[in-house]
Scaffold this active site. Structure first.
Site, PDB file in Angstrom:
ATOM      1  N   HIS A  74     -52.836   5.250   4.010  1.00 48.19           N
ATOM      2  CA  HIS A  74     -52.156   4.104   3.517  1.00 48.19           C
ATOM      3  C   HIS A  74     -50.851   3.857   2.903  1.00 48.19           C
ATOM      4  CE1 HIS A  74     -55.622   6.541   2.322  1.00 48.19           C
ATOM      5  NE2 HIS A  74     -56.626   4.913   2.308  1.00 48.19           N
ATOM      6  N   CYS A  96     -50.396   4.801   8.771  1.00 48.27           N
ATOM      7  CA  CYS A  96     -50.219   3.799   9.659  1.00 48.27           C
ATOM      8  C   CYS A  96     -48.964   3.041   9.954  1.00 48.27           C
ATOM      9  CB  CYS A  96     -51.246   3.114   9.605  1.00 48.27           C
ATOM     10  SG  CYS A  96     -52.244   1.926  10.578  1.00 48.27           S
ATOM     11  N   HIS A 124     -55.502  -0.327  -5.042  1.00 42.33           N
ATOM     12  CA  HIS A 124     -55.436  -0.062  -3.900  1.00 42.33           C
ATOM     13  C   HIS A 124     -54.335   0.526  -3.279  1.00 42.33           C
ATOM     14  CE1 HIS A 124     -55.873   0.558   0.623  1.00 42.33           C
ATOM     15  NE2 HIS A 124     -57.516   0.235  -0.070  1.00 42.33           N
ATOM     16  N   GLU A 126     -52.921   1.107  -0.730  1.00 41.12           N
ATOM     17  CA  GLU A 126     -52.280   0.602   0.362  1.00 41.12           C
ATOM     18  C   GLU A 126     -50.859  -0.553  -0.280  1.00 41.12           C
ATOM     19  OE1 GLU A 126     -52.082  -2.856   4.104  1.00 41.12           O
ATOM     20  OE2 GLU A 126     -53.739  -1.603   4.501  1.00 41.12           O
ATOM     21  N   THR A 167     -53.390  -5.000   5.118  1.00 42.70           N
ATOM     22  CA  THR A 167     -53.930  -4.685   6.907  1.00 42.70           C
ATOM     23  C   THR A 167     -55.624  -4.944   6.321  1.00 42.70           C
ATOM     24  OG1 THR A 167     -54.009  -2.419   6.875  1.00 42.70           O
ATOM     25  CG2 THR A 167     -51.568  -3.149   7.415  1.00 42.70           C
ATOM     26  N   SER A 225     -63.870   2.164   0.760  1.00 46.60           N
ATOM     27  CA  SER A 225     -63.546   2.084   2.157  1.00 46.60           C
ATOM     28  C   SER A 225     -63.063   0.403   1.806  1.00 46.60           C
ATOM     29  CB  SER A 225     -63.731   2.569   2.914  1.00 46.60           C
ATOM     30  OG  SER A 225     -63.306   1.965   4.732  1.00 46.60           O
ATOM     31  N   SER A 226     -61.605  -0.105   1.663  1.00 49.87           N
ATOM     32  CA  SER A 226     -61.669  -1.888   1.648  1.00 49.87           C
ATOM     33  C   SER A 226     -62.145  -2.141   3.392  1.00 49.87           C
ATOM     34  CB  SER A 226     -60.209  -1.505   1.951  1.00 49.87           C
ATOM     35  OG  SER A 226     -59.966  -3.292   1.911  1.00 49.87           O
ATOM     36  N   ASN A 227     -62.133  -1.588   4.384  1.00 50.66           N
ATOM     37  CA  ASN A 227     -61.869  -2.250   5.584  1.00 50.66           C
ATOM     38  C   ASN A 227     -63.942  -2.565   5.843  1.00 50.66           C
ATOM     39  OD1 ASN A 227     -62.596  -0.673   7.955  1.00 50.66           O
ATOM     40  ND2 ASN A 227     -60.689   0.531   6.351  1.00 50.66           N
TER      41      ASN A 227
END
Length: 314
Positions: A74, A96, A124, A126, A167, A225-227
């Site tokens: 992140h 990433c 979050h 990230e 992202t 987990s965001s995604n």
């Protein structure tokens, strides 16, 4: 009952790289290896790395002097990097590369003193790391989560502004926010394409197709987990009931009443072994057929840091 598997699903290149970095560091340097924050947001993956000798911490003050520390996928703020350097910690960076790309956008805005607007979810990791790339007091970085937040910014319409995005956001929601930003700040600059990564985009598109065919969508992924959350939300938004599960143990048989077709996908941080364990469990509950959707092929690969890569080759 039958199962339809989304394609693509599961691990992305950034997650593969992050996990490899931890595993290679453990193999080369031995335990313990410290990891700042969960390297990826998946309980199964994190527990597996803990068993191999990884120690997960939230702050660097939990890391002993002279130890090896890995930054999660992140990303981290500049303040965290400076602290690691000051303490002479050995760092392997599992951020990433697509997150790093957004970091560079923020850093450029900071250098110019351009005010930056980040579209993302407050708290979050990230988002925390990305906002932490801005350090110019003459400008500033501001976070918006939705269209309603834009009215609270209090920025002048003719100011020099730029935007970037987390992202792992919902594509639809992000498009709405970007359009609202451009309406309020016509001169605002931003990337030609939003910063939502290829894996998030592909998995959301696959869920769109899955939700058209299934009466229930199961998303394999952890609650943080965001995604993965965005996948479950998207299926529900399309009118198909969805559930976010860590694995087969979370499945409630009552969900399956009246269901003939179950759609299954997995977030970018969820391994395929969990998907297959869900499939096998559902077979014990009456599933007799498993098929997979056609989907786009993903061939993106991100290399691990040179120090680990050289040893890996040897």
């Amino acid at each position: 009952m039958n199962i339809i598997l989304a394609n693509p699903r599961g691990f992305c290149a950034g997650v593969d790289r992050a996990i490899s970095i931890v595993e290679l560091a453990l193999e080369i340097h031995g335990a313990p290896i410290y990891v700042r924050h969960e390297v990826v947001h998946n309980r199964f993956v994190v527990d597996g790395l803990k068993a191999k000798g990884a120690i997960f911490v939230e702050e660097l003050d939990e890391v002993p002097d002279g130890a090896i520390v890995i930054f999660s996928a992140h990303g981290v703020s500049q303040a965290v990097r400076h602290e690691a350097k000051r303490r002479e910690l050995k760092v392997f960076d599992a951020t990433c590369p697509l997150v790093t790309k957004v970091h560079m956008q923020v850093a450029r805005a900071s250098k110019k003193g351009t005010k930056a607007i980040l579209i993302g979810h407050e708290g979050h990791p990230e988002v925390v790391g990305t906002m932490g790339q801005y350090d110019n007091e003459k400008g500033g970085i501001f976070l918006v989560e939705d269209v309603e937040d834009i009215a609270k910014l209090g920025l002048k319409e003719d100011e020099d502004l730029t935007f970037m995005t987390q992202t792992t956001l919902s594509i639809d929601d992000t498009i709405d926010v970007i359009e609202a930003l451009k309406q309020k700040y016509p001169a605002i600059q931003g990337p030609r394409k939003n910063d939502i990564c290829y894996a998030t985009t592909n998995r959301q598109q696959a869920v769109r197709e899955l939700a058209k065919l299934a009466q229930l969508v199961l998303v394999v992924g952890s609650k943080n987990s965001s995604n993965s959350n965005r996948l479950a939300e998207l299926a529900s938004r399309m009118g198909t009931p969805s559930q976010l599960i860590d694995g087969p143990q979370d499945i409630d048989p009552n969900w399956l009443q009246g269901v003939t077709t179950i759609g299954i996908t997995a977030g970018a941080s969820a391994p395929e072994v969990l998907v297959q364990s869900v499939v096998e469990h559902l077979k014990t509950l009456g599933v007799t057929k498993v098929e997979e959707l056609e989907g786009c092929e993903e061939n993106t690969v991100f290399e691990v840091p040179r120090e680990l890569r050289i040893t890996e080759v040897n």
